[in-house]
Design an enzyme around this catalytic site. Sequence first.
Site, PDB file in Angstrom:
ATOM      1  N   ASP A  76     -14.170  19.373 -15.322  1.00 57.14           N
ATOM      2  CA  ASP A  76     -13.073  19.264 -16.284  1.00 57.14           C
ATOM      3  C   ASP A  76     -11.830  20.041 -15.847  1.00 57.14           C
ATOM      4  O   ASP A  76     -11.364  20.935 -16.540  1.00 57.14           O
ATOM      5  CB  ASP A  76     -13.521  19.764 -17.662  1.00 57.14           C
ATOM      6  CG  ASP A  76     -14.904  19.288 -18.030  1.00 57.14           C
ATOM      7  OD1 ASP A  76     -15.214  18.116 -17.747  1.00 57.14           O
ATOM      8  OD2 ASP A  76     -15.685  20.076 -18.586  1.00 57.14           O
ATOM      9  N   GLU A 118     -15.472   9.610 -23.569  1.00 56.25           N
ATOM     10  CA  GLU A 118     -15.014  10.973 -23.845  1.00 56.25           C
ATOM     11  C   GLU A 118     -13.818  11.284 -22.958  1.00 56.25           C
ATOM     12  O   GLU A 118     -13.258  10.403 -22.304  1.00 56.25           O
ATOM     13  CB  GLU A 118     -16.151  11.973 -23.616  1.00 56.25           C
ATOM     14  CG  GLU A 118     -16.811  11.892 -22.264  1.00 56.25           C
ATOM     15  CD  GLU A 118     -18.111  12.679 -22.202  1.00 56.25           C
ATOM     16  OE1 GLU A 118     -18.536  13.236 -23.236  1.00 56.25           O
ATOM     17  OE2 GLU A 118     -18.710  12.742 -21.119  1.00 56.25           O
TER      18      GLU A 118
END
Length: 477
Positions: free
Chosen positions: A67, A261
């Site tokens: 991320d 997501e």
Amino acid sequence: MHSSIRRVRAATAGALAAALLATSLVAAATVGTATAQPGAAEPGRPAASSLPTGGLSVTGETAPVHDPALVVDDDGTWRVYTTGLVNRENGGTVQMWSSHDEGVTWAYDGTVWDEIPAWIDERFAGPDGQGTLPDNLWAPEVYEHDGTYYLYYSASRFGTNTSVTALATNTTLDPDDPEYEWVDRGPVISSPHDIAGGKSFNAIDAGIVEGADGTPYMAIGSYWYGIFLVELEWPSGKLADGALENATHLVDRMMPGNPVEAPYVYAHDGWYYLFVSFDACCQGLDSTYRVAVGRSRDVAGPYLDADGRDMADGGGTVILRSHGAVVGPGGQSVSDGVLAFHYYDGANAEIPGFPTLGLQRLDWRDGWPVVDQSAEAPVVAGGPRDVTVRGNRPAGFEVRVEGAPAPVVTWETSDDDGASWSAAPAAATRATDGAASWTIKHAGRQPDGLLVRAVVANAHGEVRSEPARLDVVHRGR
């Protein structure tokens, strides 16, 4: 005016083990950034906008990374904030990395805090103190507004939507600045709670964006009913009144499990582009993550894909998927045309599937972002050659290379006839023109017979050139 923010990872043995565990335990998330408003010029810095389109090879400490939130600071430093290590290694908090050469070479800078904030443990422990605590903090997002940096991060009980996204603030990103301190501001949004008229969501994966009138919003969500947009307010950086009830439903896969997501909204040429990750993260080389996109004239959507399908009704154009040694790319963000993501490294023989930083500078065709998924392992096409110099004159070495994306070239030397090698004090170079060179300015200070070789690497492999020899002829010989 907002400062220009972009999203563009070698660890101890214990950290390596923790990162491997992360590939099966850490839920994926994403980051966001300050963006230009549609119709306005995009924020621009030569550090990003001058880069070639396509894959951008990296070197140094580029793993373990999940991320990646990339920020190009005002001084040109590229800073990446990432999900913390599991089992609370290094405290389990948000990790930091930096590059001082336009994102080529990366170094690990530690963590935002030494430990997870106590209120998070109290929250997850519950009134009986028996609740499962989060292993680490997820999904950092850095956004600057009016001189304050807002760091959003998530904590969750894995496999559930018992989650919270929280906020910390700072006035600088430079850890050496005496004013540097991340001050925790507590929770922003949590689940399980109903959103948008009774739907369920997961309060992780925050990405921040502003509408045309300057109103801040958070894109949020993972699985359940998918991705939502909720209104924030400045200067608190927290939810506006009625944000949950009035949330906009942006993305729904319309399939069992709803595997979507990592929302990120990016403004470009009069459009808002919504990037998301489809399918399964965090399963090493079995990961099926891929990046999809839709666009809208309005920050609140609807976001349609290239075929005109609404992303809230199963749409989404996939632009990045597994290719070559890049497995399961996702957890993406975009800034100044640079797509940052993590992937699982199929070329890492020592630790197959190690989560690694990936970068792409987007091309734009017919109003849509395009990535280059060429996958060619690096090759040494020629050089370097032996060099003989007199006295203290410079000695130059050049290597010609091939591969896609363009490889990064670093250099090694040996003063014991190749028995051992060490990194040379030479800057890493992206060989975008098919060649890289290194000059030893004062060759006479080097031992006669020094061996020099090039290390050529991209996401799909690494090779070393044959060594070249440096012969130094001193006066009187």
